[in-house]
Design a protein around this motif. Sequence first.
Motif, short mmCIF file in Angstrom:
data_model
loop_
_atom_site.label_atom_id
_atom_site.label_comp_id
_atom_site.label_asym_id
_atom_site.label_seq_id
_atom_site.Cartn_x
_atom_site.Cartn_y
_atom_site.Cartn_z
N LEU A 611 0.88 -1.28 -0.02
CA LEU A 611 0.13 -0.10 0.23
C LEU A 611 0.84 1.09 0.09
CD1 LEU A 611 -2.86 1.27 0.21
CD2 LEU A 611 -2.64 1.01 2.62
N ALA A 612 1.84 1.24 0.65
CA ALA A 612 2.76 2.31 0.76
C ALA A 612 3.54 2.85 -0.55
CB ALA A 612 3.82 2.32 2.10
N LEU A 613 3.98 1.64 -1.22
CA LEU A 613 4.61 1.70 -2.62
C LEU A 613 3.50 2.27 -3.57
CD1 LEU A 613 6.71 -1.45 -2.40
CD2 LEU A 613 7.47 0.81 -2.20
N LEU A 614 2.39 1.69 -3.46
CA LEU A 614 1.37 2.34 -4.20
C LEU A 614 1.12 3.77 -4.06
CD1 LEU A 614 -1.51 -0.48 -4.60
CD2 LEU A 614 -0.29 0.44 -6.41
N CYS A 615 0.86 4.11 -3.21
CA CYS A 615 0.91 5.63 -2.96
C CYS A 615 2.14 6.49 -3.33
CB CYS A 615 0.57 5.85 -1.32
SG CYS A 615 -1.01 5.23 -0.61
N ALA A 616 3.25 5.94 -3.17
CA ALA A 616 4.52 6.67 -3.37
C ALA A 616 4.59 6.57 -5.15
CB ALA A 616 5.77 5.80 -2.96
N TYR A 617 4.26 5.33 -5.78
CA TYR A 617 4.28 5.43 -7.36
C TYR A 617 3.33 6.31 -7.67
CZ TYR A 617 4.40 3.44 -11.78
OH TYR A 617 4.40 2.95 -13.27
N ALA A 618 2.07 6.30 -7.15
CA ALA A 618 0.93 7.49 -7.35
C ALA A 618 1.49 9.06 -7.27
CB ALA A 618 -0.26 7.34 -7.02
N PHE A 619 2.32 9.13 -6.17
CA PHE A 619 2.81 10.65 -5.97
C PHE A 619 3.84 10.87 -7.05
CE2 PHE A 619 6.12 13.05 -3.84
CZ PHE A 619 5.38 14.25 -3.70
N THR A 620 4.89 9.94 -7.26
CA THR A 620 5.73 10.20 -8.34
C THR A 620 5.31 10.62 -9.54
OG1 THR A 620 6.28 8.06 -8.43
CG2 THR A 620 7.70 9.17 -6.97
N GLY A 621 4.35 9.69 -10.01
CA GLY A 621 3.55 9.79 -11.27
C GLY A 621 2.86 11.31 -11.44
N LEU A 622 2.25 11.47 -10.21
CA LEU A 622 1.40 12.98 -10.40
C LEU A 622 2.56 14.00 -10.42
CD1 LEU A 622 -1.57 12.16 -7.67
CD2 LEU A 622 -1.34 12.51 -10.48
#
Length: 627
Positions: A611-622
């Motif tokens: 879950l934390a990596l998903l959030c980090a991936y979404a944050f870097t993409g945005l």
Amino acid sequence: MIQAIGLTSTPRKEHPPVVDDVSFEAHAGRVTALLGAPGAGKTTVLRLMLEIQRGRGITYFRGRPLHRIPHPAHEVGVLLGDVPGHPARSVRGHLRMLCAASGVPVRHADEVLEAVGLMSLRDERLGTLSRGMDRRLGLACALLPDPHTLVLDDPARGLAVGERRWLYDMLREHAAQGGTVLCSTADPKEAARFADHVVTLDGGRLVADQRAADFARTRLRPRVAVRSPHAARLSALLAQQARSTRKSVEVVQEGGNRLCVYGSTCAEVGETAFRHGIVVHQLADEIGDMGPGAGTDTQLPQTAASGSPAATDSEPEPAAPAHETAPGPSTPPEPPRDAPDDDTPTAAPPSRPGTPRPTSATLPPPVLVRPAPTPLRPVRYEIRRATGVATGYVVTACVLAVSALTAVLLARIGHTSQPRLLAAWPMELPLPPAALGAGLLGALAFGDEFRHPALAADRGTVPRRLGLLTAKLLVASLTALALAVLTVGCNAELLYLVYGSELVAVPADWLALTAGWLALVTGCAWAGVLAAGVFRSATAGLAAVVAVPLLVVPAVHKITDGPSVRGPEPFAGRVRDGLPLRWPFGGEQHLEAVLRLVAQPVGGAMALSVLALLCAYAFTGLRSRVR
């Protein structure tokens, strides 16, 4: 056609911009050469045009900027630098992977290989190709989606004469079919030979925009190359003969025993040397390069006789004696300009060094970095990417071998429960070999692309699109599940052959154990994919997988070891009492098993990490899109 308007790179600190207000056009049906010495800004211009580098200006490809084109690969074929690809991937496999990325049928790969003459090398690895074959493969990658425009950065660099001729014939054929070709080069003679139009850069600025015939007439001069051990004496004799015959002959001593004679012929130079008994080692006609700024600045060769500035691009007067020094500073005239017509742009006036440019009232629009193109068929692309190299097969074989050996040793030592025995998971290891292998394969899904980009030429990044991420997670999940099943099956078969059937009996809670085993391996694969996408490294992806049992599990232990204020009532009873309707087919029992699995330290730690990596991936993409 291509219309580049006001291309200006972003200056770094107090340094001037590498490219300053470059505007030109490249018409369809023609080969346009972007000429400039090394460091003149050719590659920067191409990167600004392709929206790879930030700056100012705008480029239209058939009336549309690149970020307005739905599928850029179908409009513009690009080759910047070497061919981006894994060195262990085959030529055909690489093109088939790009077929899935571009959304074209796979048969196009063989058609393009046949067109560029690589059909006989279709099974060769990218790392074994020669320089010439690598350039052919790069052109094949650019031609694969059948684009209208080709943008190539010095495609003939390092090629032999025959390979250069073949490459330029291919570019001319593409232009003859109505396409637009723009390629950079540092050789003026080469530009005059293969191009229809030449755009010259010097110091990051546009100094000339000419037809190839005008470029050859105004910036290239025929000369006679002479090598002789008595070069100085021959130079003086040629200068004396030019004065006596009142011919415009210029002799330039290039160093050593080499002379360059402008305004004469091999016959005249050879006769002069013969009459005076001078030995000549070389006598040949050449095309002399006056440099990218010839005719627009004072960068002119010096004569051997008098040291005065040589003649400029304009034709000298016939009656003027050779090597005559002008009394004042020479002001070379502008090169001739053709009258504009409907399909030919007017030549841009050269900008002279040291002369202030008029500043426009409005700045050109900023060049925003275009997101790298996403595969049009992401699942097919990911499958071909994963199966195109032997890395996945090698990792799977190593995992099965280590797991089998570990299971046999654990059974011989004893004191290991049957589930851990089948999974080859000793108590001393944080994760079993199958979980580590699944995490490594997941990390390579993004890590290999950052090392060997395939979707965006010379970009070094991977598109953060939901379709590609979903495809990678799906393929990584299927690979992890297959690895988990193969590991348990191989271990059970080997234990049965060595120790008999008592170690491979089916346990009573086999369903919950199977779900937990598959969830653990799949979670490791997902963690590897997401961590490699966030940190742009396969090593970082594998490190994130190993960090789950080493760092996250102890933290979950500390949280769950505290006293609970809840009563001892079973979870299934609370679920039944809290819902008005009864769960069909004993669904509450299955839900309880799933939640118990998540409530375990390793399961909870894996869920939190994913879950934390998903959030980090979404944050870097945005964040990359906001920039």
